[in-house]
Every structure is written in structure tokens, then in C-alpha cells.
Design a protein around this motif. Structure first.
Motif, PDB file in Angstrom:
ATOM      1  N   UNK A 188       0.840  -1.202   0.000  1.00  0.00           N
ATOM      2  CA  UNK A 188       0.000   0.000   0.000  1.00  0.00           C
ATOM      3  C   UNK A 188       0.877   1.254   0.000  1.00  0.00           C
ATOM      4  N   UNK A 189       1.530   1.487  -1.122  1.00  0.00           N
ATOM      5  CA  UNK A 189       2.437   2.623  -1.263  1.00  0.00           C
ATOM      6  C   UNK A 189       2.057   3.428  -2.503  1.00  0.00           C
ATOM      7  N   UNK A 190       2.375   4.708  -2.461  1.00  0.00           N
ATOM      8  CA  UNK A 190       2.073   5.607  -3.578  1.00  0.00           C
ATOM      9  C   UNK A 190       2.683   5.054  -4.865  1.00  0.00           C
ATOM     10  N   UNK A 191       1.886   4.996  -5.915  1.00  0.00           N
ATOM     11  CA  UNK A 191       2.358   4.534  -7.214  1.00  0.00           C
ATOM     12  C   UNK A 191       2.041   3.094  -7.514  1.00  0.00           C
ATOM     13  N   UNK A 220      -2.637   3.772  -6.493  1.00  0.00           N
ATOM     14  CA  UNK A 220      -2.694   4.234  -5.111  1.00  0.00           C
ATOM     15  C   UNK A 220      -2.115   5.633  -4.995  1.00  0.00           C
ATOM     16  N   UNK A 221      -2.834   6.501  -4.287  1.00  0.00           N
ATOM     17  CA  UNK A 221      -2.435   7.891  -4.131  1.00  0.00           C
ATOM     18  C   UNK A 221      -2.257   8.235  -2.651  1.00  0.00           C
ATOM     19  N   UNK A 222      -1.436   9.214  -2.403  1.00  0.00           N
ATOM     20  CA  UNK A 222      -1.311   9.746  -1.047  1.00  0.00           C
ATOM     21  C   UNK A 222      -2.682  10.259  -0.586  1.00  0.00           C
ATOM     22  N   UNK A 223      -3.059   9.885   0.625  1.00  0.00           N
ATOM     23  CA  UNK A 223      -4.333  10.329   1.174  1.00  0.00           C
ATOM     24  C   UNK A 223      -5.450   9.303   1.091  1.00  0.00           C
ATOM     25  N   UNK A 224      -5.225   8.202   0.371  1.00  0.00           N
ATOM     26  CA  UNK A 224      -6.214   7.120   0.402  1.00  0.00           C
ATOM     27  C   UNK A 224      -6.182   6.438   1.764  1.00  0.00           C
ATOM     28  N   UNK A 225      -7.355   6.070   2.259  1.00  0.00           N
ATOM     29  CA  UNK A 225      -7.464   5.297   3.505  1.00  0.00           C
ATOM     30  C   UNK A 225      -8.238   4.026   3.183  1.00  0.00           C
ATOM     31  N   UNK A 226      -7.611   2.890   3.472  1.00  0.00           N
ATOM     32  CA  UNK A 226      -8.149   1.596   3.071  1.00  0.00           C
ATOM     33  C   UNK A 226      -8.205   0.627   4.252  1.00  0.00           C
ATOM     34  N   UNK A 227      -9.255  -0.177   4.278  1.00  0.00           N
ATOM     35  CA  UNK A 227      -9.302  -1.331   5.166  1.00  0.00           C
ATOM     36  C   UNK A 227      -8.854  -2.531   4.345  1.00  0.00           C
ATOM     37  N   UNK A 239       3.169   9.628   1.763  1.00  0.00           N
ATOM     38  CA  UNK A 239       4.393   9.695   0.957  1.00  0.00           C
ATOM     39  C   UNK A 239       5.523   8.892   1.586  1.00  0.00           C
ATOM     40  N   UNK A 240       5.416   8.630   2.894  1.00  0.00           N
ATOM     41  CA  UNK A 240       6.446   7.873   3.602  1.00  0.00           C
ATOM     42  C   UNK A 240       6.087   6.399   3.755  1.00  0.00           C
ATOM     43  N   UNK A 241       4.992   5.974   3.116  1.00  0.00           N
ATOM     44  CA  UNK A 241       4.590   4.584   3.214  1.00  0.00           C
ATOM     45  C   UNK A 241       3.267   4.435   3.955  1.00  0.00           C
ATOM     46  N   UNK A 242       2.815   3.195   4.123  1.00  0.00           N
ATOM     47  CA  UNK A 242       1.531   2.972   4.794  1.00  0.00           C
ATOM     48  C   UNK A 242       1.618   3.259   6.292  1.00  0.00           C
ATOM     49  N   UNK A 243       0.575   3.901   6.814  1.00  0.00           N
ATOM     50  CA  UNK A 243       0.453   4.169   8.244  1.00  0.00           C
ATOM     51  C   UNK A 243      -0.791   3.443   8.739  1.00  0.00           C
ATOM     52  N   UNK A 244      -0.620   2.583   9.736  1.00  0.00           N
ATOM     53  CA  UNK A 244      -1.756   1.843  10.261  1.00  0.00           C
ATOM     54  C   UNK A 244      -2.505   2.730  11.249  1.00  0.00           C
TER      55      UNK A 244
END
Length: 280
Positions: A148-151, A203-210, A250-255
Motif C-alpha cells: 500500500x504505497x504511492x504509485x 494508489x495515491x497519497x491520502x487514500x485510507x483503506x481497510x 508519501x512515507x509509506x503505509x500508516x496503520x
């Protein structure tokens, strides 16, 4: 709570950094509720009692259960046992047994934001076969989150999950999927647990996914029980379900469904002497 696979043209709701920060308290409370539920997964526990404790815990923190009343769902948690894949309904007469594997899904709405997460706990000592299923499904969650990373694309998440499950001989449920999360529990996009690398929504910065792998011991063929909610394996094989809500930055997935103890729960159900969750 898992979303039924569907096709919509609704726009994906991108969150700002401030909105992502605002979602963290709901995520942390959802994890706290899930941990509390896990401490009650012992032989002899009625699932309705887990539901009542979780609802009380969520409400005393000024939040509301995300699931209760959602499309008519009657409980605050989903509690799915053994061959139940998702959306199990707690009940007075549903009593946990030694060796069960118990998938619990909890969600809280706090300050208008939703948190959503799930974990499959061992009730006592499960069979080696069920333990292996749970461990692989948990690792599918980790692998999906790493993608789950940008790009990257949604297909990269699904591919990583399905590849890991299928190489161990397990089935991947396709009709039920992860989803976007925000002010609503189910937002765009769908997040399938299968796919092709480089395919699907970028995948874009700012998406929030379960992200929530639902993996079964044998065939992924399933059916819905007469209560119109609980989804079970058609062949009665066991199922496991793990979920976290993540933000793509931008720094990777944040849980986001993480508390002071982190983003994971113990695999074993039952009391944890180091647990600081307050009694209620």
C-alpha cells in the motif's frame, strides 16, 4: 466490517494529512475494543457477553459502535467461529468451545471518523491445521499492507495476499473485500484480496483503506445463512480474517487502527496479565 464486492462509480475520497491524524483516535479505540474482545476468547464465554462488553467500552470513550444498526446489523461486533467467514452475529446461546478459532471484527465511530479492524483469536489450543491457517492469513495482511504505497495499484495488494495464501494451498474469498474508510465505514474503492500486479486503481497519497484478507482452509465457495448476515464456507472448512485500516502517505503505509500497544493483537485469546485495558 467486510464489504460485499460491488461496482460503483463513486469518487474515492482523498484525506488530507490533518484528516488522517483526526482518524487515529477512532482507529486506536477500535483496536482497544478488539484487544478487549480477545481477552474474553476462552472456552465457555458467550459471544453476546463479548458484544456487550465491547459496546460498553466504545460508548464510555464517547464513541458509538460502527456496526450496530448498519444496514440492520444487530450487534456491535461481528464474531465468526470456525467455518464462519465474516459477519457472525453474537448470541445468548453461542458459547465458545475449546479449540475454536474466533474471528472478531470491531469498529468505532469517534468525532465523525470510523475505525475498522479484525483479528482471529485462538480459543484454547486450536488444531495445528487451524493454527497454520491463521498464521498465513495474518501474514497475508502484513504483505498486503506492504504493497500500500504511492504509485502501486490495488492489484498489487490483492496479488500479494492471494499469492501467499494460495502457495500454502488455501482458498481466497472473492465475494467479500476490503474497502475505503473515512466518515463512512464503506467508501470507495473496493480492496479485493486477489488481483494482478500493476492493475486496478493507482494508489495515491491520502487514500485510507481497510485491508482484510479472508482466507479459508479449502474451497472459497461460500453461502449466507438464513439470518442474512453470517457467511460460511460451503464445505464447512475453517476460515480466518485479519484486518487493519491504513492510510497511504508519501512515507509509506500508516496503520490507523493502532493503539499504544501497536497494530496487532495476540493470537491467543484470554486474559493478558500485562494488559492495561480497564475493567468496565
Amino acid at each position: 466490517m467486510t464489504s460485499l464486492l460491488k461496482s460503483k462509480a463513486n469518487m474515492i475520497k482523498i484525506k488530507t494529512l490533518a484528516e488522517i491524524e483526526a482518524m487515529k483516535p477512532a482507529g486506536a479505540l477500535s483496536k482497544l475494543a478488539l484487544r478487549k474482545a480477545g481477552t474474553m476468547v476462552v472456552p465457555g464465554t458467550r459471544t453476546i457477553d463479548i458484544d456487550r462488553v465491547v459496546e460498553s467500552l466504545i460508548r464510555i470513550h464517547g464513541a458509538t459502535p460502527a456496526f450496530k444498526g448498519y444496514l440492520g446489523f444487530p450487534a456491535s461486533i461481528c464474531c465468526s467461529i470456525n467455518n464462519e467467514i465474516v459477519h457472525g452475529i453474537p448470541g445468548e446461546g453461542v458459547v465458545l468451545q475449546e479449540g475454536d478459532i474466533v474471528s472478531i471484527d470491531t469498529g468505532a465511530v469517534l468525532n465523525g471518523w470510523v475505525g475498522d479492524n479484525a483479528w482471529t483469536f485462538y480459543c484454547g489450543t486450536p488444531s495445528a491445521e487451524d493454527r497454520a491457517l491463521c498464521e498465513v492469513t495474518r501474514d497475508c495482511l502484513y504483505l498486503g499492507i506492504q504493497e500500500a504505497v504511492v504509485g502501486n495499484h490495488l492489484g498489487d495488494i490483492g496479488f500479494a495476499i492471494a499469492e501467499h495464501a494460495e502457495k500454502h494451498g488455501y482458498g481466497v474469498v472473492r465475494e467479500y473485500v476490503g474497502h475505503g474508510v473515512g466518515h463512512d465505514m464503506h467508501e470507495e474503492p473496493n480492496v479485493p484480496n486477489y488481483g494482478k500486479r500493476g492493475r486496478g486503481v493507482r494508489l495515491q497519497e491520502g487514500m485510507v483503506l481497510a485491508i482484510e484478507p479472508m482466507i479459508v482452509l479449502n474451497s472459497p465457495k461460500n453461502e449466507t445463512q438464513t439470518n442474512r448476515w453470517t457467511v460460511v464456507t460451503a464445505d464447512k472448512g475453517t476460515a480466518a480474517h485479519y484486518e487493519n485500516t491504513i492510510a497511504i502517505t508519501k512515507d509509506g503505509p500508516v496503520i490507523l487502527t493502532a493503539d499504544e500497544k501497536g497494530a496487532t493483537c495476540p493470537m491467543e485469546g484470554g486474559p493478558d496479565r500485562s494488559d492495561s485495558i480497564p475493567e468496565i
